[in-house]
Design a protein around this motif. Structure first.
Motif, PDB file in Angstrom:
ATOM      1  N   LEU A  10      -6.211  -3.812  -5.565  1.00 11.13           N
ATOM      2  CA  LEU A  10      -6.332  -2.388  -4.827  1.00 11.13           C
ATOM      3  C   LEU A  10      -7.246  -1.981  -3.923  1.00 11.13           C
ATOM      4  O   LEU A  10      -8.407  -2.624  -4.224  1.00 11.13           O
ATOM      5  CB  LEU A  10      -6.051  -1.154  -6.113  1.00 11.13           C
ATOM      6  N   ASN A  11      -7.028  -1.220  -3.049  1.00 16.90           N
ATOM      7  CA  ASN A  11      -7.631  -1.738  -2.655  1.00 16.90           C
ATOM      8  C   ASN A  11      -8.774  -0.338  -2.323  1.00 16.90           C
ATOM      9  O   ASN A  11      -9.142   0.956  -1.636  1.00 16.90           O
ATOM     10  CB  ASN A  11      -7.611  -1.177  -0.629  1.00 16.90           C
ATOM     11  N   SER A  12      -9.831  -0.879  -3.085  1.00 13.27           N
ATOM     12  CA  SER A  12     -10.864   0.137  -3.564  1.00 13.27           C
ATOM     13  C   SER A  12     -12.742  -0.044  -3.457  1.00 13.27           C
ATOM     14  O   SER A  12     -13.022  -0.783  -2.969  1.00 13.27           O
ATOM     15  CB  SER A  12     -11.309   0.790  -4.828  1.00 13.27           C
ATOM     16  N   GLY A  13     -13.463   0.890  -3.584  1.00 14.79           N
ATOM     17  CA  GLY A  13     -14.744   0.815  -2.744  1.00 14.79           C
ATOM     18  C   GLY A  13     -15.519   1.956  -3.875  1.00 14.79           C
ATOM     19  O   GLY A  13     -15.172   3.269  -4.039  1.00 14.79           O
ATOM     20  N   LYS A  14     -16.779   1.794  -4.043  1.00 14.45           N
ATOM     21  CA  LYS A  14     -17.651   2.628  -4.560  1.00 14.45           C
ATOM     22  C   LYS A  14     -18.377   2.858  -3.250  1.00 14.45           C
ATOM     23  O   LYS A  14     -18.809   2.955  -2.626  1.00 14.45           O
ATOM     24  CB  LYS A  14     -18.972   1.689  -5.607  1.00 14.45           C
ATOM     25  N   VAL A  15     -18.978   4.338  -3.277  1.00 19.41           N
ATOM     26  CA  VAL A  15     -19.803   4.833  -2.041  1.00 19.41           C
ATOM     27  C   VAL A  15     -20.968   4.982  -2.702  1.00 19.41           C
ATOM     28  O   VAL A  15     -21.391   4.837  -3.230  1.00 19.41           O
ATOM     29  CB  VAL A  15     -19.377   6.839  -2.349  1.00 19.41           C
ATOM     30  N   VAL A  16     -21.341   4.029  -1.318  1.00 23.80           N
ATOM     31  CA  VAL A  16     -23.238   3.777  -1.913  1.00 23.80           C
ATOM     32  C   VAL A  16     -23.820   5.188  -1.323  1.00 23.80           C
ATOM     33  O   VAL A  16     -24.669   5.367  -1.186  1.00 23.80           O
ATOM     34  CB  VAL A  16     -23.209   2.192  -0.801  1.00 23.80           C
ATOM     35  N   ALA A  17     -23.268   5.617   0.187  1.00 27.21           N
ATOM     36  CA  ALA A  17     -24.323   6.895   0.632  1.00 27.21           C
ATOM     37  C   ALA A  17     -22.988   7.435   1.889  1.00 27.21           C
ATOM     38  O   ALA A  17     -22.508   6.904   2.009  1.00 27.21           O
ATOM     39  CB  ALA A  17     -24.790   6.262   2.071  1.00 27.21           C
ATOM     40  N   VAL A  18     -23.146   8.835   1.936  1.00 26.51           N
ATOM     41  CA  VAL A  18     -22.761   9.507   2.553  1.00 26.51           C
ATOM     42  C   VAL A  18     -23.515  11.103   3.431  1.00 26.51           C
ATOM     43  O   VAL A  18     -24.562  10.723   3.107  1.00 26.51           O
ATOM     44  CB  VAL A  18     -22.020  10.996   2.050  1.00 26.51           C
ATOM     45  N   GLY A  19     -22.907  10.599   4.436  1.00 24.84           N
ATOM     46  CA  GLY A  19     -23.618  11.701   5.702  1.00 24.84           C
ATOM     47  C   GLY A  19     -23.476  13.095   5.462  1.00 24.84           C
ATOM     48  O   GLY A  19     -22.958  13.515   4.387  1.00 24.84           O
ATOM     49  N   PRO A  20     -23.736  13.481   6.148  1.00 25.90           N
ATOM     50  CA  PRO A  20     -24.880  15.491   5.805  1.00 25.90           C
ATOM     51  C   PRO A  20     -23.437  16.187   6.023  1.00 25.90           C
ATOM     52  O   PRO A  20     -22.812  16.837   5.307  1.00 25.90           O
ATOM     53  CB  PRO A  20     -25.570  15.399   6.438  1.00 25.90           C
ATOM     54  N   GLY A  21     -22.129  15.670   6.913  1.00 23.49           N
ATOM     55  CA  GLY A  21     -21.044  16.754   7.582  1.00 23.49           C
ATOM     56  C   GLY A  21     -20.874  17.221   8.793  1.00 23.49           C
ATOM     57  O   GLY A  21     -22.115  15.987   9.922  1.00 23.49           O
ATOM     58  N   ALA A  22     -19.684  17.253   9.170  1.00 25.27           N
ATOM     59  CA  ALA A  22     -19.941  18.179  10.535  1.00 25.27           C
ATOM     60  C   ALA A  22     -19.277  19.375  10.997  1.00 25.27           C
ATOM     61  O   ALA A  22     -19.217  20.246  10.116  1.00 25.27           O
ATOM     62  CB  ALA A  22     -19.021  17.266  11.564  1.00 25.27           C
ATOM     63  N   TRP A  23     -19.537  19.672  12.028  1.00 25.36           N
ATOM     64  CA  TRP A  23     -19.116  21.416  12.157  1.00 25.36           C
ATOM     65  C   TRP A  23     -18.571  21.407  12.703  1.00 25.36           C
ATOM     66  O   TRP A  23     -17.407  20.053  14.132  1.00 25.36           O
ATOM     67  CB  TRP A  23     -20.139  21.989  13.692  1.00 25.36           C
ATOM     68  N   ASP A  24     -17.193  21.561  12.554  1.00 23.72           N
ATOM     69  CA  ASP A  24     -15.627  22.105  12.938  1.00 23.72           C
ATOM     70  C   ASP A  24     -15.573  23.117  15.029  1.00 23.72           C
ATOM     71  O   ASP A  24     -17.000  22.944  14.914  1.00 23.72           O
ATOM     72  CB  ASP A  24     -15.093  22.743  12.348  1.00 23.72           C
ATOM     73  N   ARG A  25     -14.489  22.685  15.554  1.00 27.97           N
ATOM     74  CA  ARG A  25     -14.604  24.118  16.503  1.00 27.97           C
ATOM     75  C   ARG A  25     -14.634  25.369  16.596  1.00 27.97           C
ATOM     76  O   ARG A  25     -15.815  26.059  17.692  1.00 27.97           O
ATOM     77  CB  ARG A  25     -13.444  23.425  17.019  1.00 27.97           C
ATOM     78  N   ASN A  26     -14.751  25.486  15.749  1.00 28.73           N
ATOM     79  CA  ASN A  26     -15.389  27.022  15.532  1.00 28.73           C
ATOM     80  C   ASN A  26     -16.651  27.477  15.026  1.00 28.73           C
ATOM     81  O   ASN A  26     -17.488  28.680  14.675  1.00 28.73           O
ATOM     82  CB  ASN A  26     -14.463  27.946  14.513  1.00 28.73           C
ATOM     83  N   GLY A  27     -17.979  26.150  14.708  1.00 27.28           N
ATOM     84  CA  GLY A  27     -18.951  26.138  14.393  1.00 27.28           C
ATOM     85  C   GLY A  27     -19.225  26.409  13.935  1.00 27.28           C
ATOM     86  O   GLY A  27     -20.993  26.723  12.676  1.00 27.28           O
TER      87      GLY A  27
END
Length: 97
Positions: free
Chosen positions: A36-53
């Motif tokens: 199974l191609n799996s992994g453990k999340v070590v760090a995540v980014g904050p997110g992003a804005w869509d086209r509508n802000g």
């Protein structure tokens, strides 16, 4: 000093889970076992804005076990460890026991 990478925007840093090649009693497992191609999340980014802000946060958190695509991601080496950087949209799902 150990480096720590904080991903930008909707990116996720994952440490791939490598299936064991031996059992606890020392029996070698064949290479042709389905993995199974799996992994453990070590760090995540904050997110992003869509086209509508509107701000859209990343829907994963550190410690999640995720299903990864067969190809893709950017290999990142921090110290002696190897990680892979994926976009939030590339993650196929989360795995639960």
């Amino acid at each position: 000093m150990a480096k720590r990478l904080i991903p930008s925007f909707k990116r996720i840093l994952v440490e791939k889970i490598i299936p064991p090649s031996k059992t606890n009693s020392g029996i070698l497992l064949p290479e042709k076992t389905p993995k199974l191609n799996s992994g453990k999340v070590v760090a995540v980014g904050p997110g992003a804005w869509d086209r509508n802000g509107k701000f859209i946060p990343v829907n994963l958190k550190e410690g999640d076990t995720v299903l990864l695509p067969e190809y893709g991601g950017i290999e990142v080496k921090l110290g002696e460890k190897e990680y892979h950087l994926y976009r939030d949209d590339d993650i196929l799902g989360t795995l639960h026991d």
